[in-house]
Write a protein that holds these residues in place. Structure first.
Motif, PDB file in Angstrom:
ATOM      1  N   ARG A  90       4.611   2.772   0.756  1.00 55.50           N
ATOM      2  CA  ARG A  90       5.459   3.560   1.537  1.00 55.50           C
ATOM      3  C   ARG A  90       6.977   4.185   1.358  1.00 55.50           C
ATOM      4  O   ARG A  90       7.598   5.114   2.066  1.00 55.50           O
ATOM      5  CB  ARG A  90       6.309   2.344   2.400  1.00 55.50           C
ATOM      6  CG  ARG A  90       5.746   0.862   3.677  1.00 55.50           C
ATOM      7  CD  ARG A  90       6.607   0.319   4.309  1.00 55.50           C
ATOM      8  NE  ARG A  90       7.651  -0.257   2.955  1.00 55.50           N
ATOM      9  CZ  ARG A  90       7.142  -1.364   2.809  1.00 55.50           C
ATOM     10  NH1 ARG A  90       6.049  -1.807   3.104  1.00 55.50           N
ATOM     11  NH2 ARG A  90       8.521  -1.812   1.763  1.00 55.50           N
ATOM     12  N   MET A 127      -1.967  -0.151   6.807  1.00 50.91           N
ATOM     13  CA  MET A 127      -1.324   0.705   7.886  1.00 50.91           C
ATOM     14  C   MET A 127      -0.425   0.992   6.720  1.00 50.91           C
ATOM     15  O   MET A 127       0.490   2.089   7.061  1.00 50.91           O
ATOM     16  CB  MET A 127      -0.353  -0.764   9.023  1.00 50.91           C
ATOM     17  CG  MET A 127      -1.358  -0.782   9.705  1.00 50.91           C
ATOM     18  SD  MET A 127      -0.885  -1.326  11.268  1.00 50.91           S
ATOM     19  CE  MET A 127      -2.061  -1.463  12.782  1.00 50.91           C
ATOM     20  N   ASP A 128       0.422   0.483   5.856  1.00 55.29           N
ATOM     21  CA  ASP A 128       1.446   0.901   5.469  1.00 55.29           C
ATOM     22  C   ASP A 128       0.960   1.989   4.389  1.00 55.29           C
ATOM     23  O   ASP A 128       1.634   2.896   4.147  1.00 55.29           O
ATOM     24  CB  ASP A 128       1.864  -0.684   4.236  1.00 55.29           C
ATOM     25  CG  ASP A 128       1.582  -1.944   4.897  1.00 55.29           C
ATOM     26  OD1 ASP A 128       3.321  -2.073   5.162  1.00 55.29           O
ATOM     27  OD2 ASP A 128       1.174  -2.585   4.786  1.00 55.29           O
ATOM     28  N   THR A 131       1.184   5.127   5.915  1.00 51.36           N
ATOM     29  CA  THR A 131       2.081   5.399   6.568  1.00 51.36           C
ATOM     30  C   THR A 131       2.754   6.199   4.936  1.00 51.36           C
ATOM     31  O   THR A 131       3.638   7.376   5.375  1.00 51.36           O
ATOM     32  CB  THR A 131       2.894   4.276   6.906  1.00 51.36           C
ATOM     33  OG1 THR A 131       2.567   3.845   8.094  1.00 51.36           O
ATOM     34  CG2 THR A 131       4.527   4.398   7.623  1.00 51.36           C
ATOM     35  N   LYS A 164      -1.362  10.345  10.716  1.00 52.72           N
ATOM     36  CA  LYS A 164      -1.142  10.614   9.221  1.00 52.72           C
ATOM     37  C   LYS A 164      -2.125  11.008   7.861  1.00 52.72           C
ATOM     38  O   LYS A 164      -2.172  11.216   7.194  1.00 52.72           O
ATOM     39  CB  LYS A 164      -0.651   9.251   9.021  1.00 52.72           C
ATOM     40  CG  LYS A 164      -0.056   8.092   9.196  1.00 52.72           C
ATOM     41  CD  LYS A 164       1.470   8.910   9.156  1.00 52.72           C
ATOM     42  CE  LYS A 164       3.076   8.075   9.110  1.00 52.72           C
ATOM     43  NZ  LYS A 164       4.249   8.953   9.164  1.00 52.72           N
TER      44      LYS A 164
END
Lengths: 217, 218
Positions: A90, A127-128, A131, A164
């Motif tokens: 992240r 998802m991380d 992101t 993204k």
């Protein structure tokens, strides 16, 4: 060369020397086999290490990749816990994340973690990764096994991330997402009409669109 | 204080309805002996917090297959088809949490923090029901801490004070869970006297460990 190898080989050419790269389960794990000479990457494995390498010795039960398959490490590797692993992800310390997709759309949205009521594997680290990674590349076969389009105007499945995805590589073409879907490369033998037939989303054709150079196939 | 206990003694700590955290990533770094004791104890209606539900016949996957868990908080359940089946049949409540968010929520639970702000999950189902806020022009979700009644963790080596060293990818969630439960039990391959682990190499300080069990007996 089969479709998966064509895709892995093309994605390998997106990577720069020294890039820290997280490779999703399945097709993306083929990518290190196709790195051009002179390009060395550092593979991050979200279960807790940097420096993933091929399995060279007997499998060690404590050393698996994020898909649970036995693997090796390279000299210079480092182990850490899951909080450090995702701080790296992240925090912008992973240059490239390569993942598969159930659907991807022209807004850069990705769906790859659930089919409601049918199959719900969960998002794991996806998802991380989408992101936090600086460059999100989707590496997937262009259509589903029954021939349905996966590159859509809008994803219909629950999203993994919103806006993204920057690059899509399939066995037919390479797209960039830049205010919409832009066709940048065609695999040899594939026409723009072929791609339109297999792609639900509308796309523009880059003025610089090229056939993927033969040495990249 | 003697922190060492036998696997047999562990059985007495489990009760119906407890929230239990368990370390491991697809079974790697999972305390297999402790999970076996939890299985044989018979405790049910458990809330289980773990990265994944492993496989139906190994690790915490057996707890799911034996219907001992009513609520699972995890990032990935795809390797255990029984978890997905029970979820779709509404026999098991599954709360899927992005893996990095799960790690941070557990870290917060053990670190005395009220939560974290993360971009992960913004614009997805994960944001449903959560506090959202904008700081420095970036949209974040507020993710709250997770704690458990008991944490079951695995390390390679402990000294008698509970200082821990892990093995390779077996570390994963274990050091985070070691701070995030009222009772923390570690299963180790090897127990050594204090002074035998170089303090510079300790990953988890012994003060957070309540009980130590050696794999295969003691």
């Amino acid at each position: 060369m089969n479709a998966k190898e064509i895709i892995a080989r093309r994605v390998a050419r997106e990577l720069k020397n020294g890039d820290v790269v997280n490779l999703g389960i399945g097709l993306p794990t083929l990518i290190p086999n196709f790195l051009p000479s002179g390009i060395t990457i550092i593979v991050q494995s979200e279960n807790g290490f940097l420096g993933l390498g091929p399995l060279c010795d007997e499998p060690n039960p404590s050393l698996v990749n994020a898909g649970g398959e036995p693997c090796g490490i390279v000299a210079g590797a480092a182990f850490f816990d899951s909080a450090m692993s995702f701080a790296l992800i992240r925090g912008g310390h992973v240059d490239v994340s390569v993942l598969g997709a159930l659907q991807v759309d022209s807004l850069g949205n990705l769906a790859n973690w659930m089919v409601p009521g049918k199959r719900v594997p969960g998002m794991g680290g996806a998802m991380d990764l989408t992101t936090g990674a600086r460059h999100v590349i989707i590496a997937m076969e262009h259509c589903t096994k029954d021939g349905s389009a996966k590159i859509l105007t809008n994803c219909t499945l629950p999203l993994t991330c919103s806006g993204k995805v920057q690059t899509i590589v399939t066995e037919m073409a390479l797209f960039r997402i830049n205010n919409g879907l832009v066709l940048e490369e065609l695999c040899p033998g594939v026409s723009i009409a072929d791609v339109r037939n297999c792609t639900e989303a509308d796309f523009t054709v880059s003025p610089n669109c090229i056939a993927t150079p033969g040495e990249l196939i | 204080m003697n922190k060492c206990m036998s696997l047999h003694e562990v059985k007495a700590v489990f009760r119906d309805g407890m929230t239990i955290m368990c370390g491991g990533f697809l079974g790697v770094g999972s305390p297999e002996g402790l999970v076996r004791e939890l299985m044989s104890n018979g405790a049910k209606n458990l809330t289980l917090i773990s990265n994944d539900s492993a496989f139906p016949d190994s690790g915490i996957g057996q707890l799911i297959a034996n219907k001992r868990v009513t609520r699972l908080i995890a990032s990935h359940i795809g390797t255990n088809p029984e978890t997905g089946r029970q979820m779709i049949a509404k026999e098991l409540e599954v709360i899927l949490v992005p893996q990095g968010t799960l790690a941070e929520r557990i870290r917060c639970g053990g670190a005395g923090l009220g939560g974290v702000l993360t971009e992960t999950g913004v614009g997805t189902l994960v944001e449903e029901g959560k506090i959202k806020l904008t700081a420095n022009s970036i949209k974040y979700l507020v993710e709250l801490p997770l704690r458990a009644d008991i944490a079951l963790i695995k390390a390679k080596r402990a000294d008698r004070a509970g200082n821990l060293v892990y093995e390779k990818a077996g570390r994963n969630f274990n050091p985070l869970m070691a701070l995030a439960a009222d009772l923390v039990i570690v299963e180790v391959d090897e127990l050594v006297d204090c002074g035998e682990i170089d303090p510079e190499t300790v990953i988890t300080p012994g003060v957070v460990i309540d009980k130590i069990v050696v794999s295969g007996g003691y």
